[in-house]
Design a protein around this motif. Structure first.
Motif, PDB file in Angstrom:
ATOM      1  N   GLU A 167       0.838  -1.189   0.000  1.00 26.87           N
ATOM      2  CA  GLU A 167       0.000   0.000   0.000  1.00 26.87           C
ATOM      3  C   GLU A 167       0.877   1.244   0.000  1.00 26.87           C
ATOM      4  O   GLU A 167       1.942   1.270   0.618  1.00 26.87           O
ATOM      5  CB  GLU A 167      -0.920   0.012   1.224  1.00 26.87           C
ATOM      6  N   LEU A 168       0.445   2.264  -0.665  1.00 28.94           N
ATOM      7  CA  LEU A 168       1.210   3.491  -0.774  1.00 28.94           C
ATOM      8  C   LEU A 168       1.436   4.107   0.608  1.00 28.94           C
ATOM      9  O   LEU A 168       0.493   4.377   1.340  1.00 28.94           O
ATOM     10  CB  LEU A 168       0.470   4.500  -1.659  1.00 28.94           C
ATOM     11  N   GLY A 169       2.714   4.296   0.949  1.00 27.23           N
ATOM     12  CA  GLY A 169       3.052   4.940   2.216  1.00 27.23           C
ATOM     13  C   GLY A 169       2.651   4.161   3.440  1.00 27.23           C
ATOM     14  O   GLY A 169       2.400   4.756   4.499  1.00 27.23           O
ATOM     15  N   ASP A 170       2.619   2.827   3.338  1.00 30.43           N
ATOM     16  CA  ASP A 170       2.122   2.041   4.470  1.00 30.43           C
ATOM     17  C   ASP A 170       3.033   2.100   5.691  1.00 30.43           C
ATOM     18  O   ASP A 170       2.641   1.676   6.774  1.00 30.43           O
ATOM     19  CB  ASP A 170       1.867   0.589   4.058  1.00 30.43           C
ATOM     20  N   TRP A 171       4.246   2.637   5.550  1.00 33.67           N
ATOM     21  CA  TRP A 171       5.147   2.755   6.698  1.00 33.67           C
ATOM     22  C   TRP A 171       4.974   4.095   7.422  1.00 33.67           C
ATOM     23  O   TRP A 171       5.523   4.309   8.507  1.00 33.67           O
ATOM     24  CB  TRP A 171       6.598   2.616   6.240  1.00 33.67           C
ATOM     25  N   LEU A 172       4.210   5.010   6.840  1.00 36.56           N
ATOM     26  CA  LEU A 172       4.006   6.327   7.424  1.00 36.56           C
ATOM     27  C   LEU A 172       2.924   6.299   8.506  1.00 36.56           C
ATOM     28  O   LEU A 172       2.120   5.367   8.577  1.00 36.56           O
ATOM     29  CB  LEU A 172       3.596   7.322   6.333  1.00 36.56           C
ATOM     30  N   SER A 173       2.891   7.339   9.323  1.00 38.25           N
ATOM     31  CA  SER A 173       1.805   7.490  10.282  1.00 38.25           C
ATOM     32  C   SER A 173       0.508   7.734   9.515  1.00 38.25           C
ATOM     33  O   SER A 173       0.524   8.097   8.331  1.00 38.25           O
ATOM     34  CB  SER A 173       2.089   8.667  11.217  1.00 38.25           C
ATOM     35  N   SER A 174      -0.609   7.555  10.181  1.00 38.15           N
ATOM     36  CA  SER A 174      -1.894   7.675   9.484  1.00 38.15           C
ATOM     37  C   SER A 174      -2.094   9.067   8.890  1.00 38.15           C
ATOM     38  O   SER A 174      -2.587   9.211   7.759  1.00 38.15           O
ATOM     39  CB  SER A 174      -3.040   7.332  10.440  1.00 38.15           C
ATOM     40  N   LYS A 175      -1.698  10.118   9.614  1.00 37.28           N
ATOM     41  CA  LYS A 175      -1.872  11.477   9.103  1.00 37.28           C
ATOM     42  C   LYS A 175      -0.946  11.749   7.922  1.00 37.28           C
ATOM     43  O   LYS A 175      -1.340  12.376   6.933  1.00 37.28           O
ATOM     44  CB  LYS A 175      -1.636  12.489  10.221  1.00 37.28           C
ATOM     45  N   ALA A 176       0.295  11.283   8.025  1.00 36.67           N
ATOM     46  CA  ALA A 176       1.242  11.478   6.924  1.00 36.67           C
ATOM     47  C   ALA A 176       0.803  10.691   5.689  1.00 36.67           C
ATOM     48  O   ALA A 176       0.946  11.166   4.548  1.00 36.67           O
ATOM     49  CB  ALA A 176       2.642  11.050   7.352  1.00 36.67           C
ATOM     50  N   ARG A 177       0.271   9.486   5.913  1.00 36.84           N
ATOM     51  CA  ARG A 177      -0.214   8.679   4.788  1.00 36.84           C
ATOM     52  C   ARG A 177      -1.371   9.381   4.091  1.00 36.84           C
ATOM     53  O   ARG A 177      -1.456   9.395   2.854  1.00 36.84           O
ATOM     54  CB  ARG A 177      -0.636   7.298   5.287  1.00 36.84           C
ATOM     55  N   ARG A 178      -2.249   9.990   4.880  1.00 37.74           N
ATOM     56  CA  ARG A 178      -3.358  10.735   4.289  1.00 37.74           C
ATOM     57  C   ARG A 178      -2.843  11.940   3.482  1.00 37.74           C
ATOM     58  O   ARG A 178      -3.346  12.221   2.389  1.00 37.74           O
ATOM     59  CB  ARG A 178      -4.316  11.197   5.395  1.00 37.74           C
ATOM     60  N   HIS A 179      -1.841  12.601   4.014  1.00 36.52           N
ATOM     61  CA  HIS A 179      -1.235  13.733   3.295  1.00 36.52           C
ATOM     62  C   HIS A 179      -0.644  13.265   1.966  1.00 36.52           C
ATOM     63  O   HIS A 179      -0.806  13.917   0.932  1.00 36.52           O
ATOM     64  CB  HIS A 179      -0.135  14.370   4.159  1.00 36.52           C
ATOM     65  N   LEU A 180       0.034  12.122   2.000  1.00 36.97           N
ATOM     66  CA  LEU A 180       0.650  11.579   0.789  1.00 36.97           C
ATOM     67  C   LEU A 180      -0.411  11.257  -0.263  1.00 36.97           C
ATOM     68  O   LEU A 180      -0.260  11.603  -1.445  1.00 36.97           O
ATOM     69  CB  LEU A 180       1.450  10.322   1.138  1.00 36.97           C
ATOM     70  N   ARG A 181      -1.475  10.610   0.154  1.00 35.08           N
ATOM     71  CA  ARG A 181      -2.534  10.256  -0.794  1.00 35.08           C
ATOM     72  C   ARG A 181      -3.211  11.500  -1.361  1.00 35.08           C
ATOM     73  O   ARG A 181      -3.554  11.543  -2.551  1.00 35.08           O
ATOM     74  CB  ARG A 181      -3.555   9.344  -0.117  1.00 35.08           C
ATOM     75  N   GLN A 182      -3.369  12.508  -0.546  1.00 30.72           N
ATOM     76  CA  GLN A 182      -3.956  13.752  -1.038  1.00 30.72           C
ATOM     77  C   GLN A 182      -3.053  14.405  -2.075  1.00 30.72           C
ATOM     78  O   GLN A 182      -3.528  14.964  -3.069  1.00 30.72           O
ATOM     79  CB  GLN A 182      -4.218  14.701   0.138  1.00 30.72           C
ATOM     80  N   ALA A 183      -1.746  14.332  -1.849  1.00 33.62           N
ATOM     81  CA  ALA A 183      -0.800  14.889  -2.816  1.00 33.62           C
ATOM     82  C   ALA A 183      -0.872  14.136  -4.146  1.00 33.62           C
ATOM     83  O   ALA A 183      -0.856  14.743  -5.218  1.00 33.62           O
ATOM     84  CB  ALA A 183       0.618  14.836  -2.249  1.00 33.62           C
ATOM     85  N   PHE A 184      -0.968  12.818  -4.080  1.00 31.73           N
ATOM     86  CA  PHE A 184      -1.080  12.020  -5.305  1.00 31.73           C
ATOM     87  C   PHE A 184      -2.375  12.352  -6.038  1.00 31.73           C
ATOM     88  O   PHE A 184      -2.392  12.469  -7.272  1.00 31.73           O
ATOM     89  CB  PHE A 184      -1.006  10.526  -4.968  1.00 31.73           C
ATOM     90  N   ASP A 185      -3.450  12.510  -5.282  1.00 33.70           N
ATOM     91  CA  ASP A 185      -4.728  12.868  -5.913  1.00 33.70           C
ATOM     92  C   ASP A 185      -4.647  14.254  -6.549  1.00 33.70           C
ATOM     93  O   ASP A 185      -5.138  14.476  -7.667  1.00 33.70           O
ATOM     94  CB  ASP A 185      -5.847  12.836  -4.880  1.00 33.70           C
TER      95      ASP A 185
END
Length: 396
Positions: A180-198
């Motif tokens: 999963e994309l960014g699965d090693w990140l914290s939940s908030k950072a992972r959400r930030h990453l997915r928002q950036a990709f979107d």
């Protein structure tokens, strides 16, 4: 006779180490030579920017080491004989050998194809300047509507995909992730990453291993065909087989096995730093191949070399990660704090502030390379002496 220190490689680890040694050791006792294949210092952490068409200024190593007494030799390393303490190289002036009393091996790494068919023939990468320039030329030739597939969900893959999508909005950019994309990140950072990709319009293919690369597509492990005018392979790094071929003890990865001071466990005249070193961090795990590891291992190696040559107690430099910087284009980034086991903490920094922090880290690293003897002590350390195995007195 002066003690001959030879540093192989002038990347982040090698260039910093050579400067540190020149800054602290007396020129009356030591002779420092850096062997590097390229004439410039290459900021590897910014090669994805070069590949997408951004103009980067490269520092000439001759200028970097001017006035430092570090001798630069532009040549490619072809072999090491640790029993004779020699390094074989080839360059514009032909083949030759360098003798050393202490060797610091910092030749870095290149892309790892993991035996996947088609990677060598059809894929591009950003692990070296020549490969980044090859990719730059290919991307420049793509018209609007071209497709780029980045394979690998690590830091290099994420930074490459986001940089390409931001700089070239005319391209359709996708990323293939084994998990999963960014699965090693914290939940908030992972959400930030997915928002950036979107926000950047990047398509993510999760749980998608790639089993083959062809000229205009990649084949997923489940048989799916992923279209790609350009496939960028960022699924890991591999070291050069020279260390293994030389008889130095290496790990399965081909990295030189070192002790806590970055000294080869099989040949005490040899040290390793950066991606070339198989070093165990403070958490009991091997350090990953990364710029952060280059900094940690180069500081430990140079401290150990200086201490042993001058008869001092060898200090211990911490081998611990504090966080990951991840660029998401030029105006966004993530800084993720980690604990001692390299597990993400809940706190992270994102957005423009994190982007400025990452830019500062890159600028600071570049400045340090450009000023290798900054803060040079007025009194440099002299070497202790002891008879070597041939009966000649050399530095201990």
């Amino acid at each position: 006779m002066k003690h001959r220190i030879v540093v192989l490689g002038a990347g982040y680890a090698g260039a910093f180490a050579a400067g540190n040694l020149a800054r602290r050791l007396s020129p009356a006792d030591t002779e420092i030579t850096v062997v590097n294949a390229e004439s410039d210092f290459v900021e590897r952490m910014r090669l994805h920017q070069l590949a997408v068409g951004q103009d980067l200024a490269f520092r000439k190593l001759a200028d970097v080491f001017a006035g430092t007494r570090v001798r630069l030799r532009l040549a490619r390393v072809t072999g090491i004989d640790p029993e004779r303490r020699t390094v074989a190289v080839t360059g514009d002036d032909g083949d030759r050998e360098f003798r050393y009393d202490t060797l610091l091996y910092a030749l870095g790494s290149s892309v790892a194809d993991h035996g996947v068919p088609g990677v060598a023939e059809y894929a591009f990468d950003v692990t070296g300047r020549s490969s980044a320039l090859r990719l730059r030329e290919r991307l420049a030739g793509l018209g609007g509507g071209g497709t780029v597939l980045v394979v690998g969900e690590g830091l290099t893959g994420i930074e490459t995909a986001t940089e390409f999508a931001e700089s070239r909005p005319d391209l359709s950019v996708a990323l293939a992730a084994r998990g999963e994309l960014g699965d090693w990140l914290s939940s908030k950072a992972r959400r930030h990453l997915r928002q950036a990709f979107d926000r950047l319009g990047i398509t993510v293919h999760e749980h998608t291993g790639i089993k083959a690369v062809e000229q205009a597509r990649a084949i997923a492990a489940d048989g799916r065909s992923l279209p790609a005018d350009v496939t960028v392979w960022s699924a890991g790094f591999a070291v050069h087989p020279i260390a293994a071929a030389s008889g130095l003890e290496v790990a399965e990865t081909g990295q030189i096995v070192v002790d806590r001071t970055m000294r080869s466990v099989s040949h005490p005249d040899v040290y390793a730093a950066g991606d070339s070193a198989y070093a165990i961090g403070d958490n009991g795990r091997p350090l990953p191949m990364s710029c952060a590891s280059a900094g940690l291992t180069n500081m430990q190696a140079t401290a150990a070399i200086m201490a042993r040559l001058t008869g001092s107690e060898v200090p211990t430099v911490g081998l611990k990660y504090h966080g990951n910087h991840i660029s998401l284009g030029r105006r966004d980034a993530i800084f993720q704090m980690v604990d001692g086991d390299v597990r993400s903490k809940s706190w992270y920094l994102g957005g423009r502030t994190a982007a400025r922090l990452k830019a500062g880290v890159l600028k600071g690293a570049g400045w340090g390379i450009a000023h290798p003897t900054f803060g040079m002590p007025k009194r440099k350390r002299r070497l202790a002496t002891a008879p070597d195995r041939a009966g000649v007195r050399v530095a201990a």
